[in-house]
Design a protein around this motif. Sequence first.
Motif, mmCIF file in Angstrom:
data_model
loop_
_atom_site.group_PDB
_atom_site.id
_atom_site.type_symbol
_atom_site.label_atom_id
_atom_site.label_comp_id
_atom_site.label_asym_id
_atom_site.label_seq_id
_atom_site.Cartn_x
_atom_site.Cartn_y
_atom_site.Cartn_z
ATOM 1 N N GLU A 151 14.455 18.553 14.568
ATOM 2 C CA GLU A 151 14.655 19.236 13.286
ATOM 3 C C GLU A 151 13.979 18.475 12.147
ATOM 4 O OE1 GLU A 151 18.917 21.537 13.992
ATOM 5 O OE2 GLU A 151 18.906 19.482 13.218
ATOM 6 N N TYR A 152 14.069 17.156 12.175
ATOM 7 C CA TYR A 152 13.430 16.334 11.144
ATOM 8 C C TYR A 152 11.908 16.491 11.187
ATOM 9 C CZ TYR A 152 11.540 12.227 8.807
ATOM 10 O OH TYR A 152 10.793 11.390 8.006
ATOM 11 N N LEU A 153 11.334 16.404 12.390
ATOM 12 C CA LEU A 153 9.882 16.525 12.524
ATOM 13 C C LEU A 153 9.399 17.908 12.104
ATOM 14 C CD1 LEU A 153 9.322 14.660 15.921
ATOM 15 C CD2 LEU A 153 8.791 13.827 13.620
ATOM 16 N N GLN A 156 9.126 18.199 8.356
ATOM 17 C CA GLN A 156 7.974 17.474 7.818
ATOM 18 C C GLN A 156 6.702 18.319 7.831
ATOM 19 O OE1 GLN A 156 8.605 14.395 6.365
ATOM 20 N NE2 GLN A 156 10.638 15.151 6.905
ATOM 21 N N ILE A 157 6.616 19.254 8.768
ATOM 22 C CA ILE A 157 5.394 20.063 8.889
ATOM 23 C C ILE A 157 5.628 21.531 8.523
ATOM 24 C CG2 ILE A 157 4.417 18.544 10.655
ATOM 25 C CD1 ILE A 157 5.214 20.699 12.727
ATOM 26 N N GLU A 158 6.814 21.836 7.980
ATOM 27 C CA GLU A 158 7.165 23.208 7.591
ATOM 28 C C GLU A 158 7.127 24.162 8.786
ATOM 29 O OE1 GLU A 158 4.787 24.394 4.264
ATOM 30 O OE2 GLU A 158 5.571 22.817 2.970
ATOM 31 N N GLY A 159 7.610 23.663 9.925
ATOM 32 C CA GLY A 159 7.754 24.511 11.099
ATOM 33 C C GLY A 159 9.063 25.286 11.060
ATOM 34 N N LYS A 160 9.240 26.219 11.997
ATOM 35 C CA LYS A 160 10.411 27.095 11.993
ATOM 36 C C LYS A 160 11.023 27.183 13.387
ATOM 37 C CE LYS A 160 7.813 30.084 8.826
ATOM 38 N NZ LYS A 160 7.224 31.442 8.671
ATOM 39 N N ILE A 161 12.358 27.226 13.442
ATOM 40 C CA ILE A 161 13.066 27.538 14.684
ATOM 41 C C ILE A 161 13.308 29.043 14.706
ATOM 42 C CG2 ILE A 161 15.163 27.210 16.041
ATOM 43 C CD1 ILE A 161 15.417 24.429 14.838
ATOM 44 N N ILE A 162 12.746 29.728 15.687
ATOM 45 C CA ILE A 162 12.857 31.184 15.768
ATOM 46 C C ILE A 162 14.051 31.597 16.617
ATOM 47 C CG2 ILE A 162 11.651 33.323 16.376
ATOM 48 C CD1 ILE A 162 10.438 31.676 14.055
ATOM 49 N N GLU A 163 14.238 30.915 17.742
ATOM 50 C CA GLU A 163 15.378 31.187 18.622
ATOM 51 C C GLU A 163 15.890 29.873 19.180
ATOM 52 O OE1 GLU A 163 14.827 34.056 21.716
ATOM 53 O OE2 GLU A 163 13.779 35.481 20.419
ATOM 54 N N GLN A 164 17.188 29.842 19.502
ATOM 55 C CA GLN A 164 17.766 28.638 20.098
ATOM 56 C C GLN A 164 18.833 29.020 21.114
ATOM 57 O OE1 GLN A 164 19.222 26.350 16.761
ATOM 58 N NE2 GLN A 164 19.495 28.201 15.580
ATOM 59 N N ASP A 165 18.889 28.246 22.186
ATOM 60 C CA ASP A 165 19.860 28.502 23.250
ATOM 61 C C ASP A 165 20.466 27.164 23.669
ATOM 62 O OD1 ASP A 165 21.086 30.194 25.397
ATOM 63 O OD2 ASP A 165 19.944 28.816 26.663
ATOM 64 N N TYR A 166 21.811 27.121 23.682
ATOM 65 C CA TYR A 166 22.508 25.882 24.013
ATOM 66 C C TYR A 166 23.210 26.039 25.358
ATOM 67 C CZ TYR A 166 21.726 24.817 19.088
ATOM 68 O OH TYR A 166 21.142 24.590 17.867
ATOM 69 N N ILE A 188 6.783 14.206 19.352
ATOM 70 C CA ILE A 188 8.020 14.429 20.112
ATOM 71 C C ILE A 188 7.947 13.752 21.480
ATOM 72 C CG2 ILE A 188 8.623 16.571 18.909
ATOM 73 C CD1 ILE A 188 7.632 18.129 21.326
ATOM 74 N N GLU A 189 6.754 13.665 22.049
ATOM 75 C CA GLU A 189 6.609 12.957 23.325
ATOM 76 C C GLU A 189 6.914 11.470 23.150
ATOM 77 O OE1 GLU A 189 2.602 13.996 24.476
ATOM 78 O OE2 GLU A 189 3.342 15.385 26.004
ATOM 79 N N GLU A 190 6.383 10.899 22.057
ATOM 80 C CA GLU A 190 6.580 9.464 21.822
ATOM 81 C C GLU A 190 8.039 9.144 21.506
ATOM 82 O OE1 GLU A 190 3.869 8.509 18.718
ATOM 83 O OE2 GLU A 190 2.090 8.534 20.019
ATOM 84 N N LYS A 191 8.663 9.953 20.648
ATOM 85 C CA LYS A 191 10.027 9.652 20.202
ATOM 86 C C LYS A 191 11.067 9.906 21.293
ATOM 87 C CE LYS A 191 9.207 10.217 15.252
ATOM 88 N NZ LYS A 191 9.327 8.770 14.979
#
Length: 201
Positions: A151-153, A156-166, A188-191
């Motif tokens: 969510e933080y990353l 930073q780049i003005e990206g969006k979550i369109i759908e989420q499944d838990y 995200i790979e590095e972190k």
Amino acid sequence: MSYLIPAEPISIEQQVKRSLFRCSIAHCPDRGAAEIFIRRIALQHKDANHNCWAMIAGPPDEPQGYGMSDDGEPRGCAGKPMFTVLQHSGIGEIAVVVSRWFGGIKLGTGGMARAYSSSVQLGLTALTTILKIHYSCLTLTLPYEYLQTVEYLLRQIEGKIIEQDYSEQIRLELEVPTERLNNFVQEIEEKSQGQIHYFRP
């Protein structure tokens, strides 16, 4: 890629040696929209001697959206100078019509080209633009402990979550600015040390 587009239509005019030049500009995302706009202005200003036009109906670097017309003026004295101004502006999804009412004094080919190009420059100076950002889709599967990191990353780049499944893990459908996609994936790979898995549709 990201590029500027017109935020709203405008119309502005100037006089050159008694001839009136009116520049009309609109946001036109494709050739169909540009052609409708050009026909509408030509009909609106049907009393004009000429309704010359130029378009970049799409991203600024895609030639299939390019077009121009002298509408009866000497060849190369109207549409091409207008298009050149548009091309140098870096603005995309734009169409411009310059309507001319002849004032009785001939401008010559050089003077005519300058009058048409300066009319477009005048219009672009008055034009309000907004930045259009192209997004790419990305699917992530991640452990719960990495949700805040993602969510933080994204912020930073003005990206969006369109759908989420838990479920056992979190599955996210994202829209990420295309220009920043590769850097986002690398981060995200590095972190996560490889614990976040991604898929590009």
